[in-house]
Design a protein around this motif. Structure first.
Motif, PDB file in Angstrom:
ATOM      1  N   UNK A   1       0.823  -1.220   0.000  1.00  0.00           N
ATOM      2  CA  UNK A   1       0.000   0.000   0.000  1.00  0.00           C
ATOM      3  C   UNK A   1       0.852   1.262   0.000  1.00  0.00           C
ATOM      4  N   UNK A   2       0.212   2.359  -0.371  1.00  0.00           N
ATOM      5  CA  UNK A   2       0.712   3.678  -0.025  1.00  0.00           C
ATOM      6  C   UNK A   2      -0.018   4.109   1.248  1.00  0.00           C
ATOM      7  N   UNK A   3       0.048   5.368   1.605  1.00  0.00           N
ATOM      8  CA  UNK A   3      -0.544   5.864   2.848  1.00  0.00           C
ATOM      9  C   UNK A   3      -2.016   5.475   2.935  1.00  0.00           C
TER      10      UNK A   3
ATOM     11  N   UNK B   1      -0.623  14.050  -3.345  1.00  0.00           N
ATOM     12  CA  UNK B   1       0.615  13.383  -3.768  1.00  0.00           C
ATOM     13  C   UNK B   1       0.335  12.110  -4.566  1.00  0.00           C
ATOM     14  N   UNK B   2      -0.884  11.636  -4.543  1.00  0.00           N
ATOM     15  CA  UNK B   2      -1.248  10.405  -5.249  1.00  0.00           C
ATOM     16  C   UNK B   2      -1.957  10.742  -6.559  1.00  0.00           C
TER      17      UNK B   2
ATOM     18  N   UNK C   1       4.299  -8.996  -5.612  1.00  0.00           N
ATOM     19  CA  UNK C   1       4.071  -7.840  -4.764  1.00  0.00           C
ATOM     20  C   UNK C   1       3.046  -6.972  -5.484  1.00  0.00           C
ATOM     21  N   UNK C   2       1.852  -6.863  -4.928  1.00  0.00           N
ATOM     22  CA  UNK C   2       0.746  -6.164  -5.579  1.00  0.00           C
ATOM     23  C   UNK C   2       0.684  -4.724  -5.087  1.00  0.00           C
ATOM     24  N   UNK C   3       1.013  -3.739  -5.945  1.00  0.00           N
ATOM     25  CA  UNK C   3       0.911  -2.340  -5.514  1.00  0.00           C
ATOM     26  C   UNK C   3      -0.556  -1.909  -5.444  1.00  0.00           C
ATOM     27  N   UNK C   4      -0.959  -1.434  -4.287  1.00  0.00           N
ATOM     28  CA  UNK C   4      -2.300  -0.862  -4.116  1.00  0.00           C
ATOM     29  C   UNK C   4      -2.052   0.522  -3.514  1.00  0.00           C
ATOM     30  N   UNK C   5      -1.731   1.469  -4.391  1.00  0.00           N
ATOM     31  CA  UNK C   5      -1.102   2.710  -3.930  1.00  0.00           C
ATOM     32  C   UNK C   5      -1.591   3.965  -4.643  1.00  0.00           C
ATOM     33  N   UNK C   6      -2.754   3.897  -5.268  1.00  0.00           N
ATOM     34  CA  UNK C   6      -3.291   5.079  -5.940  1.00  0.00           C
ATOM     35  C   UNK C   6      -2.439   5.568  -7.089  1.00  0.00           C
TER      36      UNK C   6
END
Length: 240
Positions: free
Chosen positions: A170-172, A194-195, A225-230
């Motif tokens: 994740x991101x924030x 920022x996203x 590794x699955x990015x879920x980060x907007x």
């Protein structure tokens, strides 16, 4: 609850992403067990099993309940320790490694023998800061990078047993761990901007991704590794 119900163990399921995932998996008809230091009333009311566990301590002394056969395991504990490098001390790195990596190792060594012959799925949580260099993230990014290495190594080691290992990055995300980073409307808005998708993540975003990786729909996915980060790790927006 039908005969197809699966046994899912969620470590750190008492708040944030873990809590949201525990509720989601229970609502889908799975038999959910949570290991955590506390046990909120909403999980008690849902009939979810619980063992009091501190992942920074030896598990043999705590004797937690491991459901069997185990079909899915999610490790949610983490930390948000953001400091300039010159203010980080060795104990900060050790503390982040302890909860993010060694805690996961303890849980795996306790729980992996309970997976049945049909295999199953293990899901970790990393961070976008591993793939995208970010100031003040040296300690937590180092620990989560180690967790990503563990994910890929075990994916190879356990592939023959059909036990899949993946991680969500994740991101924030708006959880209690990020409370200080989102304490004011101004901080929240700056973080959102920022996203590329112009908002911070939610526990629902992350729980949905983990639920997919636990499900048979992801049965040909391992070592990822699955990015879920907007869009934070892969998209750059140009100013108009």
């Amino acid at each position: 609850m039908g005969t197809s119900a699966r046994n899912i163990l969620i470590v750190g399921g008492s708040s944030g992403i873990g809590l949201e995932l525990a509720k989601r998996m229970s609502q889908q008809g799975n038999r959910v067990t949570v290991w955590s230091r506390s046990f909120p009333d909403e999980l008690k009311e849902a009939g979810i099993a619980h063992s009091t566990v501190d992942v920074t301590q030896p598990l043999a002394e705590q004797n937690p309940e491991v459901p069997s056969p185990l079909h899915g395991l999610v490790y949610c504990p983490g930390s948000v320790n953001l400091r300039p490098f010159n203010r980080l001390r060795e104990n900060h790195f050790k503390a982040d490694y302890e909860i993010n990596v060694l805690g996961a190792v303890r849980v795996l060594q306790e729980a992996l023998p309970s997976f049945g012959s049909e295999g199953g799925s293990v899901v970790f949580f990393s961070t976008v800061a591993v793939s995208t260099g970010m100031a003040y993230h040296a300690s937590i990014a180092s620990a989560k990078a180690a967790l990503e290495g563990l994910t890929k190594s075990l994916a190879a080691e356990y592939a023959a047993k059909n036990i899949r290992f993946n991680a969500v990055a994740p991101s924030l995300t708006d959880t209690p761990l990020a409370e200080k980073l989102l304490a004011t409307d101004e901080k929240r808005e700056k973080s959102a901007q920022r996203h590329p998708l112009r908002r911070v993540g939610t526990p629902t975003d992350m729980a949905a991704s983990a639920a997919f990786l636990l499900s048979p729909d992801s049965s040909w996915i391992t070592g990822q590794i699955l990015p879920v980060d907007g869009g934070m790790s892969s998209v750059r927006m140009l100013d108009a």
